[in-house]
Design a protein around this motif. Structure first.
Motif, PDB file in Angstrom:
ATOM      1  N   ASP A 284       5.633  -6.757  -8.141  1.00 43.18           N
ATOM      2  CA  ASP A 284       6.660  -7.312  -8.733  1.00 43.18           C
ATOM      3  C   ASP A 284       7.727  -6.576  -8.757  1.00 43.18           C
ATOM      4  O   ASP A 284       8.923  -7.356  -8.374  1.00 43.18           O
ATOM      5  N   GLY A 285       7.581  -4.990  -8.887  1.00 37.72           N
ATOM      6  CA  GLY A 285       9.019  -4.385  -9.217  1.00 37.72           C
ATOM      7  C   GLY A 285       9.477  -4.161  -8.206  1.00 37.72           C
ATOM      8  O   GLY A 285      10.828  -3.583  -8.257  1.00 37.72           O
ATOM      9  N   SER A 286       8.776  -4.051  -7.035  1.00 36.18           N
ATOM     10  CA  SER A 286       9.947  -3.295  -6.018  1.00 36.18           C
ATOM     11  C   SER A 286      10.650  -4.983  -5.695  1.00 36.18           C
ATOM     12  O   SER A 286      11.337  -4.962  -4.020  1.00 36.18           O
ATOM     13  N   LEU A 287      10.058  -6.495  -5.336  1.00 35.78           N
ATOM     14  CA  LEU A 287      10.763  -7.423  -4.884  1.00 35.78           C
ATOM     15  C   LEU A 287      10.484  -7.325  -3.477  1.00 35.78           C
ATOM     16  O   LEU A 287      10.421  -7.978  -2.789  1.00 35.78           O
ATOM     17  N   LEU A 288       9.078  -6.848  -3.174  1.00 38.65           N
ATOM     18  CA  LEU A 288       8.685  -6.650  -1.647  1.00 38.65           C
ATOM     19  C   LEU A 288       6.965  -7.704  -2.443  1.00 38.65           C
ATOM     20  O   LEU A 288       6.173  -7.840  -3.232  1.00 38.65           O
ATOM     21  N   LYS A 289       6.752  -8.149  -0.943  1.00 37.87           N
ATOM     22  CA  LYS A 289       5.170  -8.338  -0.493  1.00 37.87           C
ATOM     23  C   LYS A 289       4.380  -7.325   0.226  1.00 37.87           C
ATOM     24  O   LYS A 289       4.616  -6.588   0.884  1.00 37.87           O
ATOM     25  N   PRO A 290       3.519  -7.764   0.199  1.00 33.24           N
ATOM     26  CA  PRO A 290       2.363  -6.809   1.632  1.00 33.24           C
ATOM     27  C   PRO A 290       3.260  -7.684   2.535  1.00 33.24           C
ATOM     28  O   PRO A 290       2.784  -5.889   3.500  1.00 33.24           O
ATOM     29  N   SER A 291       3.406  -8.704   3.039  1.00 38.30           N
ATOM     30  CA  SER A 291       3.799  -9.078   4.493  1.00 38.30           C
ATOM     31  C   SER A 291       5.382  -7.558   5.357  1.00 38.30           C
ATOM     32  O   SER A 291       5.318  -7.351   6.410  1.00 38.30           O
ATOM     33  N   ASN A 292       5.632  -7.337   3.868  1.00 40.03           N
ATOM     34  CA  ASN A 292       7.215  -6.346   4.034  1.00 40.03           C
ATOM     35  C   ASN A 292       6.379  -5.148   4.360  1.00 40.03           C
ATOM     36  O   ASN A 292       7.369  -4.379   4.837  1.00 40.03           O
ATOM     37  N   MET A 293       5.484  -4.425   4.412  1.00 38.79           N
ATOM     38  CA  MET A 293       4.967  -3.074   3.809  1.00 38.79           C
ATOM     39  C   MET A 293       4.954  -3.098   5.685  1.00 38.79           C
ATOM     40  O   MET A 293       4.480  -3.935   6.812  1.00 38.79           O
ATOM     41  N   SER A 294       5.618  -1.963   6.198  1.00 37.00           N
ATOM     42  CA  SER A 294       5.809  -1.074   7.954  1.00 37.00           C
ATOM     43  C   SER A 294       4.600  -0.076   8.105  1.00 37.00           C
ATOM     44  O   SER A 294       3.843  -0.093   8.865  1.00 37.00           O
ATOM     45  N   LEU A 295       4.141  -0.175   6.755  1.00 35.12           N
ATOM     46  CA  LEU A 295       2.681   0.946   6.614  1.00 35.12           C
ATOM     47  C   LEU A 295       1.842   0.808   5.283  1.00 35.12           C
ATOM     48  O   LEU A 295       2.405   1.162   4.137  1.00 35.12           O
ATOM     49  N   PHE A 296       0.416   1.349   5.197  1.00 37.67           N
ATOM     50  CA  PHE A 296      -0.200   1.399   4.011  1.00 37.67           C
ATOM     51  C   PHE A 296      -1.283   2.261   4.134  1.00 37.67           C
ATOM     52  O   PHE A 296      -0.796   2.924   5.607  1.00 37.67           O
ATOM     53  N   GLU A 297      -0.845   3.405   2.841  1.00 40.41           N
ATOM     54  CA  GLU A 297      -1.387   4.422   2.956  1.00 40.41           C
ATOM     55  C   GLU A 297      -2.529   5.082   1.676  1.00 40.41           C
ATOM     56  O   GLU A 297      -1.659   5.511   0.917  1.00 40.41           O
ATOM     57  N   PRO A 298      -3.531   4.155   1.969  1.00 39.63           N
ATOM     58  CA  PRO A 298      -4.898   4.447   0.620  1.00 39.63           C
ATOM     59  C   PRO A 298      -4.809   5.708   0.254  1.00 39.63           C
ATOM     60  O   PRO A 298      -5.241   5.978   1.095  1.00 39.63           O
ATOM     61  N   TYR A 299      -5.321   5.812  -0.197  1.00 37.72           N
ATOM     62  CA  TYR A 299      -6.500   6.723  -0.712  1.00 37.72           C
ATOM     63  C   TYR A 299      -7.116   7.104  -0.149  1.00 37.72           C
ATOM     64  O   TYR A 299      -8.224   5.895  -0.007  1.00 37.72           O
ATOM     65  N   ASP A 300      -8.033   7.703   0.360  1.00 37.34           N
ATOM     66  CA  ASP A 300      -9.416   7.778   0.927  1.00 37.34           C
ATOM     67  C   ASP A 300     -10.363   8.710   0.858  1.00 37.34           C
ATOM     68  O   ASP A 300     -10.105   9.694   1.868  1.00 37.34           O
ATOM     69  N   ASP A 301     -10.835   8.905   0.360  1.00 39.92           N
ATOM     70  CA  ASP A 301     -11.782   9.884  -0.016  1.00 39.92           C
ATOM     71  C   ASP A 301     -13.058   9.206   0.817  1.00 39.92           C
ATOM     72  O   ASP A 301     -14.682  10.258   1.114  1.00 39.92           O
ATOM     73  N   TYR A 302     -13.238   7.924   0.781  1.00 35.74           N
ATOM     74  CA  TYR A 302     -14.626   7.107   1.827  1.00 35.74           C
ATOM     75  C   TYR A 302     -13.544   5.651   2.597  1.00 35.74           C
ATOM     76  O   TYR A 302     -12.720   5.146   2.145  1.00 35.74           O
ATOM     77  N   THR A 303     -14.250   5.505   3.386  1.00 40.85           N
ATOM     78  CA  THR A 303     -13.544   4.585   3.951  1.00 40.85           C
ATOM     79  C   THR A 303     -14.107   3.909   3.772  1.00 40.85           C
ATOM     80  O   THR A 303     -13.080   2.406   3.389  1.00 40.85           O
ATOM     81  N   ILE A 304     -14.900   3.088   2.945  1.00 43.56           N
ATOM     82  CA  ILE A 304     -15.030   1.759   2.038  1.00 43.56           C
ATOM     83  C   ILE A 304     -13.876   1.847   0.959  1.00 43.56           C
ATOM     84  O   ILE A 304     -13.393   0.355   0.588  1.00 43.56           O
TER      85      ILE A 304
END
Lengths: 407, 81
Positions: A284-304
């Protein structure tokens, strides 16, 4: 009065967009700290100092630039004094006027960024140096949560492996999520790590390797879980107004949600994380949608954790994470590149400085410094941080930031 | 709140390895560890011992019993009789 309240509400959410930018970053080599193999054994203090040196060099700055400015230090997991924040300042010879210590477990790096942005946006300082380092392979860890000591360890809980295993089984029960789907995340991230010179793992894995890897807390396999390492990292956040920097990475959106409940407070659904709330605030703050993301870097301690965040951040609907992973190319060349540096699963988790791994990879990609794993035309990226596990529910801390190389 | 000791398994894991915990658990491996939802509407995390480990399922009704490990008395669960 003819006011469109919908529009007013939308603009109220846009408070920090593009006011600050990341202008420098640095990451030390990571190591398992095995002395017998000739690997260095450094304390978290030394990693923070090394990260500081690399970050300042990257930004062509000096410690003097942060006197009377901001300094943020993330809390390590290894034994440390309560006054570690100002001791870091003393070691570095910096006299800040705004000292931040973030203690949000693995979310601490993204939270340090948030607090730096808040301080700059409020006009308190013009720039903040954010640093973290940890040596879990070589020093005694502290107790992360009181409930682990009092109500989990005595009852046979084996740390986060156990807690995430129960979340993973619930996700499989409710949505039919399969081992092949979490396995694809492990395999693709490992492929990415092979193009990351600073990754702890140097050889690839196949889906068969994943499926054959032994269970440590079924359904969690060895290849579902993160590999701890020693290391440190840092970055600089600056005010955009009047900024003279080469290719600044703008902070476009931020969100945090701690101690999240999904459903009844005593019986929450553990397949949801606070990322549902924090990602929405950041978007909301960025005025963007998930579909605008060129990449996603989620915190990954586990695959799930990666799979659940694909859902919670809105890249697909709840429960659709498995199908999404099946149908989407999540490699750096794909429709939604995920953890393009291998993530912590394959690059290594430097203790509670682990959150820097995902954050720095986002910065690197947006600066087009991703080398053999560069996402072509990367413009906007979403990075998340997760920290600690609550008792019989889900995560304690969640934080999300949206960065971009243009407004 | 006085608990009946009865509940259902919300989710569980099979512990195959002792990590960051007492070596006293080595002799019990592999064992099922579950989030149990008590009838009273609260959760507790504890081991579940069935005749066979394969019998443990999400949604399975269980009841509490007490056992001693490493000199400590702790609550565990078994299938509701």
């Amino acid at each position: 009065l003819g006011l469109d309240l919908g529009v007013v509400r939308e603009t109220e959410k846009v408070t920090i967009r593009g006011k600050t930018a990341i202008t420098a970053y640095g990451e030390t080599p990571v190591t398992r700290g095995k002395k017998e193999r000739g690997e260095p054994v450094l304390s978290f203090w030394e990693y923070i100092a090394w990260a500081c040196e690399l970050t300042l060099k990257n930004g062509q700055m000096s410690t003097k630039d942060f006197d009377n400015q901001g300094l943020a230090v993330t809390q390590p997991i290894v034994d440390h004094p309560l006054g570690f924040g100002c001791e870091v300042a003393e070691h570095l010879g910096i006299s800040p006027k705004w000292l931040i210590t973030s203690s949000h477990g693995g979310a601490s790096a993204v939270v340090a960024l948030e607090q730096a942005v808040a301080a700059i946006s409020a006009g308190l300082v013009d720039r903040v140096l954010c640093l973290g380092g940890d040596s879990p392979m070589s020093y005694r860890p502290m107790t992360l949560t009181q409930h682990r000591k009092d109500f989990e360890n005595p009852f046979g809980v084996m740390g986060p492996n156990s807690s995430f295993a129960m979340v993973m089984r619930k996700h499989a029960e409710l949505y039919g999520t399969k081992a092949e789907q979490t396995g694809k995340i492990a395999v693709v991230q490992r492929d990415h790590a092979l193009a990351n010179p600073n990754a702890v793992f140097k050889s690839g894995i196949t889906l068969d390797d994943y499926l054959r890897s032994r269970f440590i807390a079924e359904p969690i396999r060895m290849l579902d879980a993160v590999m701890p390492v020693n290391g440190g990292a840092g970055f600089v956040v600056e005010k955009v107004e009047g900024l003279k920097a080469d290719r600044p990475i703008y902070v476009l959106g931020l969100g945090e949600c701690d101690n999240y409940y999904h459903g009844a407070k005593s019986l929450p659904d553990v397949t949801y994380t606070g990322i549902t709330v924090s990602s929405k605030a950041a978007l909301d703050g960025s005025l963007l949608k998930p579909s605008n993301m060129s990449l996603f870097e989620p915190y990954d301690d586990y695959t799930i954790a990666v799979l659940m965040q694909i859902e919670d951040a809105g890249f697909c609907k709840k429960g659709g994470g498995g199908k999404f992973v099946d149908e989407t190319d999540i490699s750096y060349k794909g429709q939604l590149p995920i953890n393009t540096g291998g993530g912590q699963l394959s690059a290594g988790q430097p203790g509670l400085a682990g959150g820097f791994v995902n954050l720095l990879e986002t910065i690197r990609q947006l600066k087009e410094e991703g080398g053999g794993r560069q996402v072509k035309g990367a413009r906007y990226g979403m990075v998340t941080g997760l920290g600690n596990l609550q008792y019989a529910k889900n995560l304690a801390y969640t934080a999300v930031s949206i960065l971009g190389n243009e407004m | 709140l006085r608990c009946s000791g009865r509940g259902t398994v919300y989710s569980f894991t099979i512990i195959q390895e002792v990590v960051m915990n007492s070596p006293a658990f080595e002799k019990e491996i592999p064992y099922a560890l579950a989030i149990v939802e008590l009838e009273e509407g609260v959760r507790i995390v504890a081991q579940v011992f069935a005749a066979s480990i394969d019998q443990v399922r999400n949604g399975m009704p269980v009841e509490a019993f007490y056992d001693t490990i490493d000199g400590f008395s702790i609550v565990k669960f078994k299938p509701l009789s």
